[in-house]
Design an enzyme around this catalytic site. Structure first.
Site, PDB file in Angstrom:
ATOM      1  CG  ASP A 218      -0.317  -0.546   2.474  1.00 52.01           C
ATOM      2  OD1 ASP A 218       0.911  -0.505   2.585  1.00 52.01           O
ATOM      3  OD2 ASP A 218      -1.051  -1.025   3.357  1.00 52.01           O
TER       4      ASP A 218
ATOM      5  CG  ASP B 286      -8.865  -1.303  11.852  1.00 51.30           C
ATOM      6  OD1 ASP B 286      -7.892  -1.985  11.439  1.00 51.30           O
ATOM      7  OD2 ASP B 286      -9.289  -0.305  11.236  1.00 51.30           O
TER       8      ASP B 286
ATOM      9  CG  HIS C  83      -5.867  -2.221   8.725  1.00 53.34           C
ATOM     10  ND1 HIS C  83      -6.014  -0.957   9.232  1.00 53.34           N
ATOM     11  CD2 HIS C  83      -4.534  -2.470   8.785  1.00 53.34           C
ATOM     12  CE1 HIS C  83      -4.836  -0.464   9.570  1.00 53.34           C
ATOM     13  NE2 HIS C  83      -3.915  -1.365   9.315  1.00 53.34           N
TER      14      HIS C  83
ATOM     15  CD  GLU D  67      -8.737   0.787   7.819  1.00 59.82           C
ATOM     16  OE1 GLU D  67      -8.743  -0.190   8.594  1.00 59.82           O
ATOM     17  OE2 GLU D  67      -8.080   1.818   8.049  1.00 59.82           O
TER      18      GLU D  67
HETATM   19  C1  F6R Z   1       1.404  -1.451   6.084  1.00 54.67           C
HETATM   20  C2  F6R Z   1       0.142  -2.166   6.187  1.00 54.67           C
HETATM   21  C3  F6R Z   1      -0.668  -2.149   7.421  1.00 54.67           C
HETATM   22  C4  F6R Z   1       0.149  -2.382   8.691  1.00 54.67           C
HETATM   23  C5  F6R Z   1      -0.733  -2.293   9.917  1.00 54.67           C
HETATM   24  C6  F6R Z   1       0.053  -2.473  11.199  1.00 54.67           C
HETATM   25  O1  F6R Z   1       1.976  -1.637   4.803  1.00 54.67           O
HETATM   26  O2  F6R Z   1      -0.245  -2.753   5.238  1.00 54.67           O
HETATM   27  O3  F6R Z   1      -1.662  -3.138   7.334  1.00 54.67           O
HETATM   28  O4  F6R Z   1       0.748  -3.649   8.626  1.00 54.67           O
HETATM   29  O5  F6R Z   1      -1.355  -1.042   9.945  1.00 54.67           O
HETATM   30  O6  F6R Z   1       0.925  -1.408  11.363  1.00 54.67           O
HETATM   31  P1  F6R Z   1       2.045  -1.433  12.490  1.00 54.67           P
HETATM   32  O7  F6R Z   1       2.995  -2.512  12.115  1.00 54.67           O
HETATM   33  O8  F6R Z   1       2.710  -0.088  12.401  1.00 54.67           O
HETATM   34  O9  F6R Z   1       1.360  -1.697  13.775  1.00 54.67           O
END
Ligand code: F6R
Length: 262
Positions: A67, A136, A138, A143
């Site tokens: 992403d 959450d 995702h 989401e």
């Molecule tokens: C990032 C991504 C997100 C993160 C998620 C957890 O490329 O795809 O799904 O893996 O938001 O983020 P952290 O690791 O910062 O807790």
């Protein structure tokens, strides 16, 4: 789904790195799907160590990131392209032209998303996708209530994700873009293997719902229950709410030699 509970993020990341390294050694032109955020940083550090000390060779590896924020240019401090360049690509012998991150500045976002999907297909599909998980639930930036059939597209972040990610923007929620381009859940499910990492108590709820809850779009990561080859690397803190934690430990400790790949 295979649940691998390790003492801490360091041990969990090293176990995950061994899975990535095994693939890259067996298939030097492997296609890796990569994630950003704080979770995979220790995994990337371990891959860099393996490159420096064990000669792990990335010269033919191809990567696709999950992403990117819309509106952040590649050189923006918080763009995921810059994150990847700084935290991994510049420290291993990967060819930058073999690395792909969605273009957050694309003029025609739907066309850029379709081209991203085509590039993944042209590369032969993703062999191994690295995932984190949002508090959450995702995956990528899919989401809650994202379609399980979704492909790379534009999404709007939840308020919770904006609040979670404000820490990267000096704590200022108003600086966090609300829109992103993300691989879809269908894209992620097409990867031949998925490895998800989750560390810390703030991930415990989402981890339990992902592993032991119903498969439902309200908890996007729960779709991994349907993936034929998914591994979840977690630490003790993230394992707190798992009802069958002892069973997962028992399975892992008793893994026959021929199955031991982590
Ligand atoms: C990032 C991504 C997100 C993160 C998620 C957890 O490329 O795809 O799904 O893996 O938001 O983020 P952290 O690791 O910062 O807790």
């Amino acid at each position: 789904m295979e649940i691998i509970i390790k003492k801490d993020a360091q041990e969990g990341s090293c176990a995950a790195a061994r899975v990535v390294a095994r693939l890259v050694r067996a298939k030097p032109d492997a296609v890796l799907g990569l994630a950003t955020g704080s979770t995979p940083l220790t995994l990337y550090k371990e891959l860099i160590r393996m490159h420096n000390e064990e000669g792990l060779d990335f010269s033919e590896v191809v990567t696709f990131n999950l992403d990117e924020y819309i509106g952040l240019s590649a050189d923006h401090e918080q763009s995921y392209r810059r994150f990847m360049n700084e935290n991994l690509f510049s420290q291993i012998n990967i060819k930058l032209e073999n690395t792909h991150v969605p273009d957050g500045m694309a003029e025609d976002v739907p066309a850029a998303c379709a081209a991203y999907e085509q590039a993944i297909a042209d590369a032969g599909g993703i062999d191994l996708q690295v995932l984190g998980i949002g508090s959450d639930g995702h995956v990528g930036f899919n989401e809650p209530t994202s379609s399980f059939a979704s492909r790379t597209r534009i999404k709007t972040l939840t308020r919770q994700t904006v609040a979670d990610n404000a820490r990267f923007f000096g704590g200022d929620e108003s600086k966090v873009p609300h829109h992103c381009i993300t691989m879809g859940i269908g894209t992620i499910m097409d990867a031949r293997m998925n490895i998800m990492l989750a560390f810390g108590a703030n991930k415990a709820d989402a981890v339990a719902a992902t592993v032991e809850g119903p498969v439902a779009s309200i908890m996007p990561a729960s779709i991994l229950q349907h993936h034929p080859s998914a591994k979840l690397f977690i630490d003790e803190a993230a394992a707190t709410d798992l009802k069958l934690a002892d069973y997962y430990r028992w399975v892992y400790e008793g893994k026959p030699e021929w199955q031991a790949d982590a």
